[in-house]
Write a protein that holds these residues in place. Structure first.
Motif, PDB file in Angstrom:
ATOM      1  N   LYS A  69       0.831  -1.209   0.000  1.00 25.02           N
ATOM      2  CA  LYS A  69       0.000   0.000   0.000  1.00 25.02           C
ATOM      3  C   LYS A  69       0.864   1.257   0.000  1.00 25.02           C
ATOM      4  O   LYS A  69       0.516   2.269  -0.603  1.00 25.02           O
ATOM      5  CB  LYS A  69      -0.931  -0.007   1.207  1.00 25.02           C
ATOM      6  N   ASP A  70       2.026   1.187   0.674  1.00 27.72           N
ATOM      7  CA  ASP A  70       2.934   2.333   0.681  1.00 27.72           C
ATOM      8  C   ASP A  70       3.421   2.641  -0.733  1.00 27.72           C
ATOM      9  O   ASP A  70       3.454   3.808  -1.154  1.00 27.72           O
ATOM     10  CB  ASP A  70       4.143   2.054   1.586  1.00 27.72           C
ATOM     11  N   ILE A  71       3.813   1.585  -1.448  1.00 35.49           N
ATOM     12  CA  ILE A  71       4.312   1.791  -2.813  1.00 35.49           C
ATOM     13  C   ILE A  71       3.191   2.313  -3.701  1.00 35.49           C
ATOM     14  O   ILE A  71       3.385   3.234  -4.503  1.00 35.49           O
ATOM     15  CB  ILE A  71       4.880   0.483  -3.395  1.00 35.49           C
ATOM     16  N   GLN A  72       2.007   1.728  -3.570  1.00 33.86           N
ATOM     17  CA  GLN A  72       0.877   2.165  -4.387  1.00 33.86           C
ATOM     18  C   GLN A  72       0.542   3.627  -4.118  1.00 33.86           C
ATOM     19  O   GLN A  72       0.235   4.389  -5.041  1.00 33.86           O
ATOM     20  CB  GLN A  72      -0.341   1.294  -4.105  1.00 33.86           C
ATOM     21  N   GLY A  73       0.606   4.011  -2.858  1.00 32.29           N
ATOM     22  CA  GLY A  73       0.264   5.381  -2.517  1.00 32.29           C
ATOM     23  C   GLY A  73       1.317   6.379  -2.924  1.00 32.29           C
ATOM     24  O   GLY A  73       1.024   7.545  -3.201  1.00 32.29           O
ATOM     25  N   THR A  74       2.578   5.938  -2.965  1.00 37.95           N
ATOM     26  CA  THR A  74       3.674   6.838  -3.320  1.00 37.95           C
ATOM     27  C   THR A  74       3.859   6.951  -4.833  1.00 37.95           C
ATOM     28  O   THR A  74       4.008   8.048  -5.376  1.00 37.95           O
ATOM     29  CB  THR A  74       4.993   6.348  -2.687  1.00 37.95           C
ATOM     30  N   ASP A  75       3.880   5.790  -5.510  1.00 42.11           N
ATOM     31  CA  ASP A  75       4.125   5.796  -6.967  1.00 42.11           C
ATOM     32  C   ASP A  75       3.442   4.579  -7.570  1.00 42.11           C
ATOM     33  O   ASP A  75       4.010   3.492  -7.632  1.00 42.11           O
ATOM     34  CB  ASP A  75       5.631   5.764  -7.246  1.00 42.11           C
ATOM     35  N   ILE A  76       2.222   4.767  -8.032  1.00 38.53           N
ATOM     36  CA  ILE A  76       1.442   3.648  -8.575  1.00 38.53           C
ATOM     37  C   ILE A  76       2.086   3.069  -9.827  1.00 38.53           C
ATOM     38  O   ILE A  76       1.992   1.870 -10.097  1.00 38.53           O
ATOM     39  CB  ILE A  76      -0.015   4.086  -8.865  1.00 38.53           C
ATOM     40  N   ASN A  77       2.771   3.918 -10.594  1.00 40.30           N
ATOM     41  CA  ASN A  77       3.420   3.427 -11.815  1.00 40.30           C
ATOM     42  C   ASN A  77       4.545   2.457 -11.474  1.00 40.30           C
ATOM     43  O   ASN A  77       4.732   1.430 -12.142  1.00 40.30           O
ATOM     44  CB  ASN A  77       3.963   4.590 -12.645  1.00 40.30           C
ATOM     45  N   THR A  78       5.323   2.789 -10.449  1.00 39.79           N
ATOM     46  CA  THR A  78       6.386   1.883 -10.017  1.00 39.79           C
ATOM     47  C   THR A  78       5.797   0.560  -9.540  1.00 39.79           C
ATOM     48  O   THR A  78       6.298  -0.519  -9.877  1.00 39.79           O
ATOM     49  CB  THR A  78       7.212   2.525  -8.885  1.00 39.79           C
ATOM     50  N   TYR A  79       4.725   0.648  -8.785  1.00 41.18           N
ATOM     51  CA  TYR A  79       4.077  -0.567  -8.290  1.00 41.18           C
ATOM     52  C   TYR A  79       3.588  -1.439  -9.448  1.00 41.18           C
ATOM     53  O   TYR A  79       3.810  -2.656  -9.464  1.00 41.18           O
ATOM     54  CB  TYR A  79       2.915  -0.210  -7.380  1.00 41.18           C
ATOM     55  N   ASN A  80       2.919  -0.817 -10.410  1.00 43.88           N
ATOM     56  CA  ASN A  80       2.401  -1.572 -11.554  1.00 43.88           C
ATOM     57  C   ASN A  80       3.528  -2.214 -12.355  1.00 43.88           C
ATOM     58  O   ASN A  80       3.395  -3.328 -12.859  1.00 43.88           O
ATOM     59  CB  ASN A  80       1.564  -0.662 -12.453  1.00 43.88           C
ATOM     60  N   THR A  81       4.644  -1.485 -12.474  1.00 43.94           N
ATOM     61  CA  THR A  81       5.791  -2.036 -13.197  1.00 43.94           C
ATOM     62  C   THR A  81       6.350  -3.253 -12.472  1.00 43.94           C
ATOM     63  O   THR A  81       6.621  -4.300 -13.094  1.00 43.94           O
ATOM     64  CB  THR A  81       6.900  -0.979 -13.344  1.00 43.94           C
ATOM     65  N   LEU A  82       6.524  -3.148 -11.168  1.00 42.74           N
ATOM     66  CA  LEU A  82       7.034  -4.278 -10.389  1.00 42.74           C
ATOM     67  C   LEU A  82       6.081  -5.469 -10.458  1.00 42.74           C
ATOM     68  O   LEU A  82       6.504  -6.617 -10.552  1.00 42.74           O
ATOM     69  CB  LEU A  82       7.242  -3.858  -8.934  1.00 42.74           C
ATOM     70  N   ARG A  83       4.805  -5.174 -10.426  1.00 44.57           N
ATOM     71  CA  ARG A  83       3.814  -6.255 -10.491  1.00 44.57           C
ATOM     72  C   ARG A  83       3.850  -6.943 -11.851  1.00 44.57           C
ATOM     73  O   ARG A  83       3.855  -8.172 -11.939  1.00 44.57           O
ATOM     74  CB  ARG A  83       2.411  -5.690 -10.236  1.00 44.57           C
ATOM     75  N   GLU A  84       3.908  -6.159 -12.923  1.00 45.49           N
ATOM     76  CA  GLU A  84       3.905  -6.734 -14.274  1.00 45.49           C
ATOM     77  C   GLU A  84       5.173  -7.517 -14.559  1.00 45.49           C
ATOM     78  O   GLU A  84       5.141  -8.631 -15.076  1.00 45.49           O
ATOM     79  CB  GLU A  84       3.719  -5.614 -15.302  1.00 45.49           C
TER      80      GLU A  84
END
Length: 224
Positions: free
Chosen positions: A194-209
Motif C-alpha cells: 500500500k505504501d508503494i501504491q500510494g507513493t508511486d502507482i506506476n512503479t508498483y504496476n511495473t514491479l507487479r507486471e
C-alpha cells in the motif's frame, strides 16, 4: 426517550442495566483477484509453443525449398528444350542427307538404303536421348538440392524461432529477478504494498507486471 434507548440497547446492555449502542460492524475486505499471466508466463508459453511447432517450421521450409526447386527445374527446361528441339531438327537433316546419298548411289529400296536409314535414325535417337538423360540428371540434382535446402532451411527457421523464444524467457526471467530484488529492498525498509501504491502507482504496476506476481503475492512477499 427511554423507550428509544431500550430499543437500541444490545442484549448485554439489557442484562447489565446499561444502554450502550451496538458498535457498527466492520465491512469484509474486498478480495483482490489474481492477475492474468504476466510477461514471464507469456514468454514461457511462447517458448513452449515454438517447441511444439516443429511441423509448421518444416512446412515453411518445404514450401521454400519447393519454390527454389521449381525455379531450378524451370531454368533447366528453358536450357534443354531448345537444345533437344535443335538436335531433333539436325537429326531430320541428317536423315535427309542419307536419303539423298542413297538416291545418288542408286540403292533406294535396297537393303543398303534400309540399313543406312536405320543406323542414322538410331544415331539420331541416341543423340536426343543423351540430352534427355543429361536433363533428367540436372532435374534430379535440383530435387536433391531442394531436399538439402529444406533440411537446412528447417534448421534455420526452427533454431531462430527457438532461440528467439528462449531469449525472451531469459530476458523476462532476468527482469523478474530484478523486480524481486527491488521488492526485497522495499521489504527491508518495512515498506508495504500500500505504501508503494500510494507513493508511486506506476512503479508498483511495473514491479507487479515484470515480476509476474499478483497483488496478494506482492503483499505477502513484502511482509515475509
Amino acid at each position: 426517550a427511554s423507550c428509544l434507548a431500550f430499543r437500541i440497547s444490545s442484549p448485554v446492555a439489557l442484562l447489565s442495566g446499561t444502554s450502550n449502542p451496538t458498535p457498527a460492524s466492520t465491512p469484509a475486505p474486498t478480495p483482490i483477484p489474481n492477475r492474468d499471466p504476466g510477461l514471464l508466463d507469456q514468454a514461457r508459453e511462447d517458448a513452449a509453443a515454438v517447441a511444439a511447432n516443429r511441423l509448421a517450421a518444416q512446412q515453411a521450409a518445404d514450401a521454400y525449398a519447393a519454390q527454389v526447386s521449381q525455379s531450378r527445374i524451370d531454368a533447366i527446361n528453358t536450357t534443354f528444350t531448345p537444345r533437344i528441339t535443335s538436335e531433333q531438327e539436325e537429326g531430320q537433316a541428317r536423315l535427309s542427307r542419307v536419303a539423298a546419298l542413297n538416291l545418288r548411289s542408286g540403292v533406294v529400296g535396297s537393303g543398303v538404303d534400309t540399313s543406312r536409314t536405320g543406323e542414322q535414325k538410331t544415331s539420331n535417337e541416341k543423340a536426343v536421348q543423351a540430352l534427355e538423360d543429361t536433363k533428367a540428371m540436372a532435374i534430379n540434382e535440383a530435387f536433391n538440392y531442394a531436399d538439402q535446402l529444406s533440411k537446412e532451411r528447417f534448421e534455420s527457421i526452427y533454431s531462430g524461432m527457438k532461440e528467439g523464444a528462449e531469449a525472451k524467457v531469459k530476458l523476462y526471467e532476468d527482469r523478474a529477478n530484478k523486480a524481486k530484488e527491488s521488492l526485497k529492498l522495499f521489504a527491508s525498509q518495512n515498506v508495504t504494498a500500500k505504501d508503494i501504491q500510494g507513493t508511486d502507482i506506476n512503479t508498483y504496476n511495473t514491479l507487479r507486471e515484470v515480476s509476474g506476481m499478483s497483488d496478494n503475492e506482492i503483499d505477502a512477499y513484502l511482509k515475509f
